[in-house]
Design a protein around this motif. Structure first.
Motif, PDB file in Angstrom:
ATOM      1  N   ASP A  64       0.569 -32.299  47.984  1.00 11.07           N
ATOM      2  CA  ASP A  64       0.090 -33.219  46.960  1.00 11.07           C
ATOM      3  C   ASP A  64      -1.031 -32.607  46.135  1.00 11.07           C
ATOM      4  OD1 ASP A  64      -0.308 -35.954  45.763  1.00 11.07           O
ATOM      5  OD2 ASP A  64      -2.263 -35.660  46.705  1.00 11.07           O
ATOM      6  N   LYS A  65      -1.993 -31.964  46.819  1.00  6.31           N
ATOM      7  CA  LYS A  65      -3.125 -31.415  46.091  1.00  6.31           C
ATOM      8  C   LYS A  65      -2.690 -30.310  45.145  1.00  6.31           C
ATOM      9  CE  LYS A  65      -6.610 -32.503  49.586  1.00  6.31           C
ATOM     10  NZ  LYS A  65      -7.638 -31.957  50.490  1.00  6.31           N
ATOM     11  N   GLU A 109       2.618 -42.174  48.817  1.00  8.38           N
ATOM     12  CA  GLU A 109       2.460 -40.773  49.162  1.00  8.38           C
ATOM     13  C   GLU A 109       2.634 -40.533  50.659  1.00  8.38           C
ATOM     14  OE1 GLU A 109      -0.614 -39.631  45.571  1.00  8.38           O
ATOM     15  OE2 GLU A 109      -1.215 -39.405  47.643  1.00  8.38           O
ATOM     16  N   THR A 150      -1.004 -31.805  41.847  1.00  8.45           N
ATOM     17  CA  THR A 150      -1.719 -32.746  41.000  1.00  8.45           C
ATOM     18  C   THR A 150      -3.032 -32.209  40.490  1.00  8.45           C
ATOM     19  OG1 THR A 150      -2.774 -33.745  42.940  1.00  8.45           O
ATOM     20  CG2 THR A 150      -0.731 -34.742  42.162  1.00  8.45           C
ATOM     21  N   SER A 155      -7.050 -39.148  46.963  1.00  8.44           N
ATOM     22  CA  SER A 155      -5.653 -39.521  46.730  1.00  8.44           C
ATOM     23  C   SER A 155      -5.323 -40.897  47.293  1.00  8.44           C
ATOM     24  CB  SER A 155      -4.716 -38.470  47.352  1.00  8.44           C
ATOM     25  OG  SER A 155      -4.942 -38.350  48.741  1.00  8.44           O
TER      26      SER A 155
END
Length: 276
Positions: free
Chosen positions: A247-248, A238, A251, A149
């Motif tokens: 986030d993981k 981010e 996405t 990321s």
């Protein structure tokens, strides 16, 4: 300031959720998310408007969503307002125009397109499937070093600085980025921007005559002038997002179960913000 940051965070998360094809029907069927995205199209922050347009463009890729999106109160009018507003950046107007054309043609020629769409879905997913606007084109990049990321954020920053980049999406599993650009922008400019990060290198993926793919390196000795984009501000980094820990989940391709938790949170935020 806090409300604006919250709005930007929510619309960016919705954009990321909409990037996953498994989430698109659920987002449109939700009673709060689609009306909220429409209201974001009238937001005073151009970054929020652009991110909302990206989310709507993802949702419009699902043919089953288009009729509902077109009939949603305020959708077509808000898109027209973005297209006609003198303060809207050029790339924002172009993206709004493409969405408007797609929704405007919803329900037409369905029978003729069914077989072609089925074949298209079997091919590798691309952010823009059609060529509705001759002023734009799609470039597929293979990016060595696109491993996490952090590298993705670095790549986003490099692409957002290029005038003429309309939108982009990442396919992290195969280290690729599908970029929508104006037709007068050379693909080499994308390679120059990615290579300038010093930790990633880009090559272009092109179709062969037999339907396969070939990776073509950009010429090392070609110096392409990259015109910096000053109209559209960078996305919220981010590391500044209060939702970084999720986030993981939002996405990762195929994460419909994980993503729905954040979708519920986003819907609650939109309900609190816009409905009393």
């Amino acid at each position: 300031m806090s409300a604006e940051v919250d709005a930007l965070t929510v619309v960016n998360q919705l954009r990321d959720l909409a990037a996953d094809p498994l989430n698109r029907r659920a987002i449109v069927e939700d009673h709060g998310c689609l009306p909220g995205l429409i209201l974001f199209l009238d937001h005073p922050n151009p970054q929020v408007v652009y991110s909302a347009l990206l989310a709507v463009r993802y949702l419009a890729e699902c043919r089953a969503n288009r009729e509902k999106m077109k009939d949603e109160l305020g959708m077509m009018l808000s898109l027209q307002n973005v297209m006609q507003k003198s303060t809207s950046p050029g790339e924002t107007k172009l993206l709004a125009s493409e969405i408007y054309e797609i929704l405007q043609s919803a329900g037409k020629e369905e029978a003729e397109q069914a077989e072609a769409d089925a074949a298209s879905c079997r091919r590798k997913a691309q952010f823009f499937l059609g060529s509705n606007n001759k002023r734009a084109k799609t470039v597929v990049l293979h990016i060595d070093g696109l491993d996490d990321s952090t590298r993705r954020s670095l790549c986003e920053g490099a692409l957002l600085k290029i005038r003429g980049v309309i939108s982009f999406t990442f396919q992290m599993a195969v280290k690729r980025c599908v970029v929508r650009i104006r037709s007068d922008l050379k693909a080499e400019a994308l390679g120059t921007a990615i290579n300038s990060t010093k930790v990633m290198t880009a090559q272009q993926v092109v179709k062969t005559e037999d339907g396969g793919e070939r990776v073509v390196p950009f010429q090392e000795d070609s110096e392409v002038l990259v015109e910096e984009n000053t109209d559209i501000p960078d996305y919220l980094p981010e590391e500044e997002s209060p939702s970084q820990e999720q986030d993981k989940a939002v996405t990762r391709v195929g994460s419909i179960t994980d993503g729905m938790g954040w979708l519920s949170t986003a819907a609650n935020f939109l309900t609190r913000s816009f409905y009393w």
